[in-house]
Write a protein that holds these residues in place. Structure first.
Motif, PDB file in Angstrom:
ATOM      1  N   ARG A 283      -7.515   4.060   1.189  1.00 44.02           N
ATOM      2  CA  ARG A 283      -8.523   4.089   0.107  1.00 44.02           C
ATOM      3  C   ARG A 283      -9.776   4.774   0.627  1.00 44.02           C
ATOM      4  O   ARG A 283     -10.234   4.480   1.729  1.00 44.02           O
ATOM      5  N   TYR A 363       3.066   5.318  -0.585  1.00 42.62           N
ATOM      6  CA  TYR A 363       2.129   4.283  -1.061  1.00 42.62           C
ATOM      7  C   TYR A 363       2.839   3.254  -1.942  1.00 42.62           C
ATOM      8  O   TYR A 363       2.883   2.066  -1.613  1.00 42.62           O
ATOM      9  N   TRP A 372       4.187  -4.652   1.993  1.00 39.79           N
ATOM     10  CA  TRP A 372       3.305  -5.669   1.355  1.00 39.79           C
ATOM     11  C   TRP A 372       4.077  -6.981   1.112  1.00 39.79           C
ATOM     12  O   TRP A 372       3.677  -8.034   1.630  1.00 39.79           O
ATOM     13  N   ASP A 419      -5.163  -0.855   8.338  1.00 36.71           N
ATOM     14  CA  ASP A 419      -4.139  -1.441   7.484  1.00 36.71           C
ATOM     15  C   ASP A 419      -2.706  -0.902   7.581  1.00 36.71           C
ATOM     16  O   ASP A 419      -2.413   0.047   8.288  1.00 36.71           O
ATOM     17  N   HIS A 421      -0.857   0.752   5.769  1.00 37.12           N
ATOM     18  CA  HIS A 421      -0.450   2.088   5.334  1.00 37.12           C
ATOM     19  C   HIS A 421      -0.214   3.001   6.530  1.00 37.12           C
ATOM     20  O   HIS A 421       0.471   4.007   6.419  1.00 37.12           O
ATOM     21  N   HIS A 443      -4.963  -5.640   7.814  1.00 35.17           N
ATOM     22  CA  HIS A 443      -5.732  -6.481   6.882  1.00 35.17           C
ATOM     23  C   HIS A 443      -4.887  -7.519   6.158  1.00 35.17           C
ATOM     24  O   HIS A 443      -5.425  -8.296   5.370  1.00 35.17           O
ATOM     25  N   ILE A 444      -3.595  -7.508   6.350  1.00 34.00           N
ATOM     26  CA  ILE A 444      -2.734  -8.458   5.621  1.00 34.00           C
ATOM     27  C   ILE A 444      -2.070  -9.391   6.637  1.00 34.00           C
ATOM     28  O   ILE A 444      -2.163  -9.146   7.846  1.00 34.00           O
TER      29      ILE A 444
HETATM   30  C1  G6P Z   1      -5.547  -5.117   0.189  1.00 30.98           C
HETATM   31  C2  G6P Z   1      -5.269  -4.162   1.311  1.00 30.98           C
HETATM   32  C3  G6P Z   1      -6.221  -2.993   1.287  1.00 30.98           C
HETATM   33  C4  G6P Z   1      -6.186  -2.355  -0.074  1.00 30.98           C
HETATM   34  C5  G6P Z   1      -6.536  -3.377  -1.133  1.00 30.98           C
HETATM   35  C6  G6P Z   1      -6.497  -2.796  -2.525  1.00 30.98           C
HETATM   36  O1  G6P Z   1      -6.739  -5.768   0.407  1.00 30.98           O
HETATM   37  O2  G6P Z   1      -5.340  -4.819   2.542  1.00 30.98           O
HETATM   38  O3  G6P Z   1      -5.867  -2.034   2.245  1.00 30.98           O
HETATM   39  O4  G6P Z   1      -7.082  -1.264  -0.122  1.00 30.98           O
HETATM   40  O5  G6P Z   1      -5.616  -4.444  -1.058  1.00 30.98           O
HETATM   41  O6  G6P Z   1      -5.250  -2.247  -2.790  1.00 30.98           O
HETATM   42  P1  G6P Z   1      -5.047  -0.735  -3.165  1.00 30.98           P
HETATM   43  O7  G6P Z   1      -3.562  -0.523  -3.105  1.00 30.98           O
HETATM   44  O8  G6P Z   1      -5.613  -0.590  -4.525  1.00 30.98           O
HETATM   45  O9  G6P Z   1      -5.778   0.106  -2.152  1.00 30.98           O
END
Ligand code: G6P
Length: 775
Positions: A283, A363, A372, A419, A421, A443-444
């Protein structure tokens, strides 16, 4: 202002009068000229008609005949007088005002005699104006006299006067009209916007930003926008500086140290000197989005930007990210870069473009349908497709290469990869640049080895991650799970005492760093008390609910989430239903406001969730709602930080019921917003935040009855207990804020390399292969 208005009015009156008088003067002059010409023409015609008879009389040379002819012809037409002179200027006969002929200078007669042709002259005394037309009289070729016709020209002056009189009223009307219109325009287009603008600045200065709803004066102020932006940025900087100084002072007083954006920037400059910092995330921090005919620059709601931006600003770093905004391409230079933040550019954003196939495989597919759900134990089955995996590998390489490209020419760079990704990017970057300090923050959650083991490419993912020098997780449990997975999958040496993993001679430190939010203690998005013209937050929220949703209630609960199946939104709704069943007292009293931001909508499991949430909301509402009340208000759209903050400050209770969550920043944002030290937090024990926030009402989100009881307990909790719990949790968030998170990671990254500085320096000289051997 009064003086300005007076001067403006005077200047306008003077200006308009001068212009109008000037233009009237020239009008009068032109009119006069036309009238005189007309009179001259008519007199010449009259002269020509009289001339033969007068000439005949003069040629007879008898004075009595001349006098009789003159007297006979005089009343003819409108002539004022008629006279005949001898060539030497002697009056031979006259008719009309005798005294006037005595007054006449002989000049006209003499001129006509000299020139032998007609001469016209306009004369006047105090009362009258006339035209003298002197016409030579001939006998054959000899000039034997001059005939003078006097015409009354007083009407020309009278006409002039009438024109001036008419013009006076026109000028007066002009002055009134122009002054009036100008004053109105000044009031509408200058005074009013300026007053509002000044009010906005005053609010900024005093820490009370403009109210968003109602009274939107943006169109009216649009011409001031460039100025407003500059001044607002200035005012905001001043406000932030003041807030930081206040917080520092408060904390110094309490013998504590708070991390602020400024302190983080100083820390980075001191620790990293000339090293540049490079950030990689999917992002981007700024998106250019097409809205109608305009391109708008938006900040995606993300805690990461808040934490990373001061770091990059401090060292003029580079942020590499996916250019996903609809108009992103129009904002970059030929190297796909732009300087940000837009208002005060201090670092570079490098955008990387993805094709729709890449986006879908990397993605939507591998990252969000595979990793995820793999990492979140939320009972949504991960989907692993070989094509997605191939795409994920290619895209990781693409982003890593972009980072490497940006790093060219930078000595001792620092790379912060963000993260799931980019699990493969650390290895690619480190292999190419062994002198770089590379960190990846996950981050997860990281699940246990059994759960992770279902990923067909688990070894490759771990291999990629272990290219980093530092691997960060939110909490110790995730770190432990990661080390266990490494133990089980790879041939690597893990050390639980020092929290490291050694693979192929490269050492990675693995540590928990609980991410957080900004906590500045100031009412940043404050909505003051009713005394200064704003509704207090709770009143505002109740009013809004009634106006927009027709709902009246006594208690407010809040949920704020991305529409994601890990967030336990459906379970939360079921808990509310259970509460209303078991404690009917709350019917017509309690409403849950659920803010749900649509997310990853192309993925079927997300579309399905959106449907299930809507269905559950409709079912629960249909079951309990009455004319003026309903249990759930669903706000399904992106909401601004200010909007969400308003709800945080207004509600009695915030519900965070994630089935599994790395940290969950909503819980911390809610606490940071509650500077009234009131409100209750109901928090899932499966969030990273639950490790720190022990004063929340911790719940198992799968146990809907227990969550219902926690809501009940929260709403019944005495004010004193709410306050104590809130104070303790706020202190935790204040001390461990997002700047501290960034500073801890950077400090560890710096120290880690310093331990091996000699080896790395030697290795850098010898080349990449040797570094790996030595490290
Ligand atoms: C989570 C992930 C982030 C991600 C966010 C929003 O917090 O750890 O890396 O940016 O969700 O998700 P998105 O797919 O919209 O970036």
């Amino acid at each position: 202002m009064q003086l300005f208005r007076m001067r403006l009015i005077l200047a306008l009156i003077l200006g308009v009068t001068l212009v109008s008088v000037g233009s009237t003067y020239f009008d009068v002059l032109a009119h006069k000229h036309t009238m005189r010409q007309d009179l001259e023409r008519r007199t010449a015609l009259l002269g020509a008609s009289l001339q033969p008879e007068i000439e005949a009389a003069v040629n007879g040379s008898r004075a009595d005949v001349i006098a009789a002819t003159v007297a006979r012809l005089h009343p003819f037409d409108e002539a004022l007088g008629l006279a005949v002179y001898s060539p030497d200027g002697r009056l031979l006969a006259s008719a009309g005002p005798q005294n006037l002929f005595n007054l006449l200078p002989p000049v006209t007669v003499k001129r006509a005699t000299r020139r032998g042709e007609s001469v016209a002259y306009f004369g006047h005394d105090g009362v009258r104006q006339w035209l003298e037309e002197a016409i030579p009289l001939h006998a054959g070729t000899n000039l034997n006299g001059v005939m003078v016709i006097l015409q009354d020209a007083s009407f020309i002056r009278a006409e002039d006067l009438a024109v001036w009189q008419r013009s006076f009223w026109r000028i007066a009307a002009f002055v009134v009209l122009i002054v009036g219109v100008t004053l109105l325009m000044v009031r509408w287009f200058l005074t009013r916007p300026m007053t509002r603008f000044a009010e906005r600045l005053r609010r900024l200065r005093t820490g009370r930003p403009t109210v968003v709803s109602g009274g939107d004066n943006s169109a009216e102020l649009s011409f001031l926008t460039p100025l407003a932006r500059e001044v607002e940025t200035l005012a905001e900087s001043l406000m932030e500086a003041r807030a930081a100084a206040q917080t520092e002072a408060r904390l110094r007083d309490a013998g504590e140290h708070l991390w602020t954006a400024e302190r983080l920037a100083v820390h980075v400059r001191e620790r990293f000197g000339s090293s540049r910092i490079f950030v990689l995330s999917n992002r981007e921090p700024y998106m250019h989005v097409r809205k109608g005919r305009e391109t708008v620059c938006e900040v995606p709601p993300s805690g990461l930007v808040t934490a990373i931006e001061p770091v990059l600003c401090a060292c003029d770093g580079v942020w590499v990210a996916h250019g996903s905004g609809s108009d992103d391409r129009s904002a970059v230079d030929e190297f796909d870069r732009l300087r940000v933040p837009p208002d005060d550019p201090r670092y570079s954003l490098r955008r990387v473009w993805l094709s729709s196939e890449e986006e879908s495989g990397y993605y939507d597919g591998f990252a969000n349908e595979g990793l995820w759900p793999l990492c979140h134990i939320a009972h949504t089955r991960p989907i692993f497709r070989a094509t997605d995996w191939a795409c994920y590998q290619r895209v990781n390489e693409k982003f890593a290469n972009a980072v490497l490209h940006e790093m060219e020419g930078s000595a001792n760079p620092v790379v912060l990869i963000q993260d799931y990704h980019f699990a493969l990017a650390p290895r690619i970057v480190k292999d190419a640049r062994p002198d770089a300090r590379v960190c990846i923050f996950w981050h997860i959650p990281w699940p246990n080895p059994e759960a992770f083991g279902i990923c067909p490419w688990q070894a490759e993912l771990l291999e990629g991650l272990l290219g980093a020098d530092l691997i960060g997780f939110h909490i110790p449990l995730h770190r432990n799970n990661f080390l266990s997975t490494v133990d089980r999958v790879l041939e690597a040496r893990t050390d639980r005492e020092h929290m490291t993993a050694r693979r192929g001679g490269h050492l990675s430190i693995v540590k928990p760093y609980p991410i957080s939010v900004v906590f500045d203690g100031a009412i940043r998005h404050g909505y003051g008390s009713g005394a200064d013209g704003f509704d207090p937050p709770a009143e505002f929220a109740h009013k809004l609910l009634l106006e927009e949703h027709g709902v009246r209630c006594d208690y407010l609960a809040l949920g704020v989430d991305r529409l994601d199946y890990t967030k336990g939104i459906v379970e939360r709704l079921l808990a509310l239903e259970s509460l209303l069943e078991k404690h009917p007292w709350y019917r017509e009293k309690l409403t849950l406001v659920q803010i749900a931001a649509p997310s990853r909508t192309r993925i079927p499991s997300y579309a399905d969730l959106s449907r299930r949430v809507e269905e559950t909301v409709n079912r629960v509402n249909a079951r309990f709602q009455t004319a003026r009340w309903k249990p759930v208000v669903l706000i399904e759209r992106q909401s601004s930080h200010q909007e969400v903050n308003r709800w945080y400050r207004a509600v009695d209770l915030c519900l965070v019921t994630s089935l599994h969550d790395g940290m969950n920043l909503v819980a911390k944002e809610y606490l940071a917003a509650r500077d009234d030290e009131d409100g209750v937090l109901v928090l899932s024990k499966f969030t990273g935040a639950a490790v720190e926030l022990r004063d929340a009402l911790l719940v198992n989100p799968y146990d809907v009855d227990a969550v219902a009881e926690a809501i009940h307990q929260g709403l019944e909790m005495p004010r004193a207990e709410r306050r104590i719990r809130m104070q303790r949790m706020r202190r935790q968030v204040m001390e461990y804020n997002v700047y501290r998170w960034a500073a801890s990671i950077l400090t560890d990254l710096r120290d880690l390399r310093m331990e091996n500085e000699e080896l790395v320096t030697a290795g850098r000289a010898a080349g990449p292969a040797m570094v790996r051997k030595l490290a």
